[in-house]
Design a protein around this motif. Structure first.
Motif, short mmCIF file in Angstrom:
data_model
loop_
_atom_site.label_atom_id
_atom_site.label_comp_id
_atom_site.label_asym_id
_atom_site.label_seq_id
_atom_site.Cartn_x
_atom_site.Cartn_y
_atom_site.Cartn_z
N VAL A 215 0.81 -1.21 0.00
CA VAL A 215 0.00 0.00 0.00
C VAL A 215 0.85 1.27 0.00
O VAL A 215 0.54 2.23 -0.71
N MET A 216 1.95 1.31 0.75
CA MET A 216 2.75 2.52 0.82
C MET A 216 3.49 2.78 -0.48
O MET A 216 3.50 3.90 -1.00
N SER A 217 4.11 1.75 -1.03
CA SER A 217 4.82 1.93 -2.30
C SER A 217 3.86 2.28 -3.42
O SER A 217 4.18 3.08 -4.31
N ASP A 218 2.66 1.71 -3.38
CA ASP A 218 1.66 2.01 -4.41
C ASP A 218 1.24 3.48 -4.37
O ASP A 218 1.08 4.12 -5.42
N LEU A 219 1.06 4.02 -3.18
CA LEU A 219 0.69 5.43 -3.06
C LEU A 219 1.74 6.33 -3.69
O LEU A 219 1.44 7.24 -4.47
N TYR A 220 3.00 6.08 -3.35
CA TYR A 220 4.09 6.88 -3.90
C TYR A 220 4.19 6.70 -5.42
O TYR A 220 4.39 7.66 -6.16
N ALA A 221 4.08 5.45 -5.87
CA ALA A 221 4.29 5.15 -7.28
C ALA A 221 3.24 5.82 -8.17
O ALA A 221 3.58 6.48 -9.16
N GLN A 243 6.76 25.57 -12.01
CA GLN A 243 5.71 24.66 -11.54
C GLN A 243 5.94 23.25 -12.10
O GLN A 243 5.80 22.26 -11.38
N ALA A 244 6.28 23.18 -13.40
CA ALA A 244 6.57 21.87 -13.99
C ALA A 244 7.80 21.25 -13.33
O ALA A 244 7.82 20.05 -13.03
N ARG A 245 8.83 22.07 -13.09
CA ARG A 245 10.04 21.56 -12.43
C ARG A 245 9.69 21.05 -11.04
O ARG A 245 10.21 20.02 -10.59
N GLU A 246 8.83 21.76 -10.34
CA GLU A 246 8.43 21.34 -8.99
C GLU A 246 7.70 20.00 -9.03
O GLU A 246 7.97 19.12 -8.21
N ASP A 247 6.79 19.84 -9.99
CA ASP A 247 6.06 18.57 -10.11
C ASP A 247 7.01 17.40 -10.37
O ASP A 247 6.88 16.33 -9.76
N VAL A 248 7.95 17.60 -11.28
CA VAL A 248 8.87 16.52 -11.62
C VAL A 248 9.83 16.25 -10.47
O VAL A 248 10.19 15.09 -10.19
N ALA A 249 10.25 17.31 -9.77
CA ALA A 249 11.11 17.13 -8.60
C ALA A 249 10.40 16.32 -7.51
O ALA A 249 10.99 15.43 -6.88
N LEU A 250 9.13 16.62 -7.29
CA LEU A 250 8.36 15.88 -6.30
C LEU A 250 8.20 14.43 -6.74
O LEU A 250 8.35 13.50 -5.93
N ALA A 251 7.91 14.23 -8.02
CA ALA A 251 7.79 12.87 -8.54
C ALA A 251 9.08 12.09 -8.31
O ALA A 251 9.08 10.91 -7.96
N ASN A 252 10.20 12.79 -8.50
CA ASN A 252 11.51 12.15 -8.33
C ASN A 252 11.71 11.69 -6.89
O ASN A 252 12.12 10.55 -6.64
N SER A 253 11.42 12.55 -5.93
CA SER A 253 11.58 12.16 -4.53
C SER A 253 10.61 11.05 -4.14
O SER A 253 10.97 10.13 -3.40
N LEU A 254 9.39 11.12 -4.65
CA LEU A 254 8.43 10.04 -4.40
C LEU A 254 8.92 8.73 -5.01
O LEU A 254 8.74 7.65 -4.42
N ALA A 255 9.54 8.82 -6.19
CA ALA A 255 10.09 7.62 -6.82
C ALA A 255 11.20 7.03 -5.96
O ALA A 255 11.37 5.80 -5.89
N GLY A 256 11.99 7.90 -5.30
CA GLY A 256 12.98 7.40 -4.37
C GLY A 256 12.34 6.66 -3.21
O GLY A 256 12.86 5.64 -2.73
N MET A 257 11.19 7.15 -2.78
CA MET A 257 10.47 6.46 -1.70
C MET A 257 9.92 5.13 -2.19
O MET A 257 9.83 4.17 -1.40
N VAL A 258 9.55 5.05 -3.47
CA VAL A 258 9.17 3.76 -4.04
C VAL A 258 10.35 2.80 -3.95
O VAL A 258 10.21 1.62 -3.59
N GLU A 259 11.54 3.32 -4.29
CA GLU A 259 12.75 2.50 -4.19
C GLU A 259 13.00 2.03 -2.77
O GLU A 259 13.62 0.99 -2.55
N SER A 260 12.56 2.81 -1.80
CA SER A 260 12.79 2.48 -0.40
C SER A 260 11.77 1.50 0.15
O SER A 260 11.97 0.93 1.23
N THR A 261 10.66 1.31 -0.58
CA THR A 261 9.57 0.49 -0.05
C THR A 261 9.32 -0.77 -0.88
O THR A 261 9.06 -1.83 -0.31
N SER A 262 9.36 -0.68 -2.20
CA SER A 262 9.32 -1.90 -3.01
C SER A 262 10.65 -1.98 -3.75
O SER A 262 11.62 -2.52 -3.25
#
Length: 390
Positions: A215-221, A243-262
């Motif tokens: 569930v946690m990795s799915d939310l981030y992904a 704004q676009a840079r901010e969205d992609v930067a946030l996606a990037n950090s969330l993707a790192g959290m995906v790496e940390s969970t799945s």
């Protein structure tokens, strides 16, 4: 009943202008090694000077180690670790993209431990020994949006004499502090913006298909996929679109959290094998080059239909009803970003070496194949390479 363990200990400062608040933070020491690449961008755009200013304000002295390559190598890890010991440094700062931050983590490990870095790496010729001493603390300051390494424990390093490119990491290699400031990313040129953005995307899509997802990795992904589908093409078209840079930067950090969970699956193994032999191949470019055929393979199996439909909808295909809708949406985004025609041959890859790359992928990072949603044989992997080759 659902059960899981969750651990992401990194403090993240996110948002435009956050680098200017670094001096207000409780830093993990008074003497730092700044790890960055031999490129000119952190100097040209003033990022290194801004970091120095923050460290001066915080009363932190520093040594600069600026030899890191786009694909970090073991020799530089060992050299950076020696610099830490010789200068009696307290912590390591990675300034730049994934390569600088990855290298900072590996250097932090070897600064406090004996032997060779490959003693602790699992896979390939690595000995997989336990790390006896805690690494130095790491502070990550990312100037790109691609790897998510500021929010995960992983570091990828190449052993050049054996052409092994292998990931390593454990709980104690998480950065203690990360700065994610979209203002530091506006200077990234369009092609690299696209390559890095797709790396973040694939961390998320692989994590969502991974057999260990929950569930946690799915939310981030899914959130990361949605942000990239919404804003990556905009960031490529106009690098000053904050704004676009901010969205992609946030996606990037969330993707790192995906790496940390799945975590990743075999797509990353297959790319690492290519860039292990061809160091000029940008990691994101290699992933893009094989991605269409890679995801089409899983779509054709019908074994992860709903998950691929979920990803297609997150990527912007609201009316998705089949796995192939994700593949189509993926290719459409690649076209919008101008990276739909990457040719592996232009990086020196030859058709004749593709079987060797399959073997390398299996031998060095075979564990990622074990978490694929469907078994991917060596024959299947070779077919993906061959269909992707141009």
């Amino acid at each position: 009943m659902q059960q899981f363990n969750y651990f992401i200990p990194t403090r993240i400062l996110f948002g435009a202008g956050k680098l200017g608040r670094l001096h207000e933070q409780e830093l993990p020491g008074k003497r730092a090694l700044i790890v960055t690449t031999g490129g000119k961008s952190v100097i040209k755009y003033g990022y290194l000077d801004r970091l120095k200013e923050q460290l001066d304000l915080a009363g932190v002295s520093y040594v600069i180690f600026n030899k890191i390559l786009p694909n970090p190598i073991k020799e530089h890890v060992m050299e950076g670790a020696l610099a830490c010991r010789e200068n009696d440094l307290d912590f390591v700062i990675g300034l730049g993209g994934g390569s600088s931050i990855d290298a900072a983590k590996a250097i932090a490990v070897m600064a406090n431990n004996p032997g060779d870095y490959w003693d602790y790496v699992g896979g390939g010729s690595g000995k997989g020994l336990p790390v006896p001493n805690d690494p130095l603390p790491v502070v990550a300051i990312t100037t790109t949006a691609g790897t998510g390494t500021e929010a995960d424990p992983w570091t990828v390093t190449t052993k050049t004499d054996t052409n092994e490119k292998i990931g390593f990491g454990y709980d104690k290699t998480f950065p203690v502090l990360a700065v994610v400031d979209p203002e530091l990313m506006v200077s990234v040129p369009p092609y690299l913006t696209a390559c890095q953005g797709f790396d973040a995307l694939f961390h998320s899509t692989e994590g969502y298909l991974n057999k260990t997802s929950y569930v946690m990795s799915d939310l981030y992904a899914l959130t990361a996929i949605e942000l990239i589908g919404k804003s990556l093409a905009k960031a490529v078209a106009d690098g000053q679109d904050i704004q676009a840079r901010e969205d992609v930067a946030l996606a990037n950090s969330l993707a790192g959290m995906v790496e940390s969970t799945s975590g990743c699956i075999s797509e990353h193994s297959l790319e690492h094998a290519l860039s292990a032999y061809h160091h000029n191949l940008e990691h994101g470019a290699g992933l893009i080059a094989i991605s269409r055929e890679y995801y089409a393979f899983f779509a054709r199996t019908g074994q992860c239909e709903q998950r691929m439909i979920d990803m297609a909808k997150a990527l912007g295909r609201a009316d998705a009803t089949s796995s192939m809708d994700f593949v189509d949406a993926l290719v459409e985004l690649q076209k919008a970003c101008g990276v739909d025609d990457i040719k592996l041959s232009e990086y020196g890859v030859t058709e004749e070496e593709l079987p060797k790359c399959v073997q390398n992928a299996r031998e060095t990072m075979g564990g990622l194949f074990e978490v694929d949603p469907v078994e991917l044989s060596d024959e299947d992997a070779l077919a993906i390479y061959q269909k992707s080759f141009r």
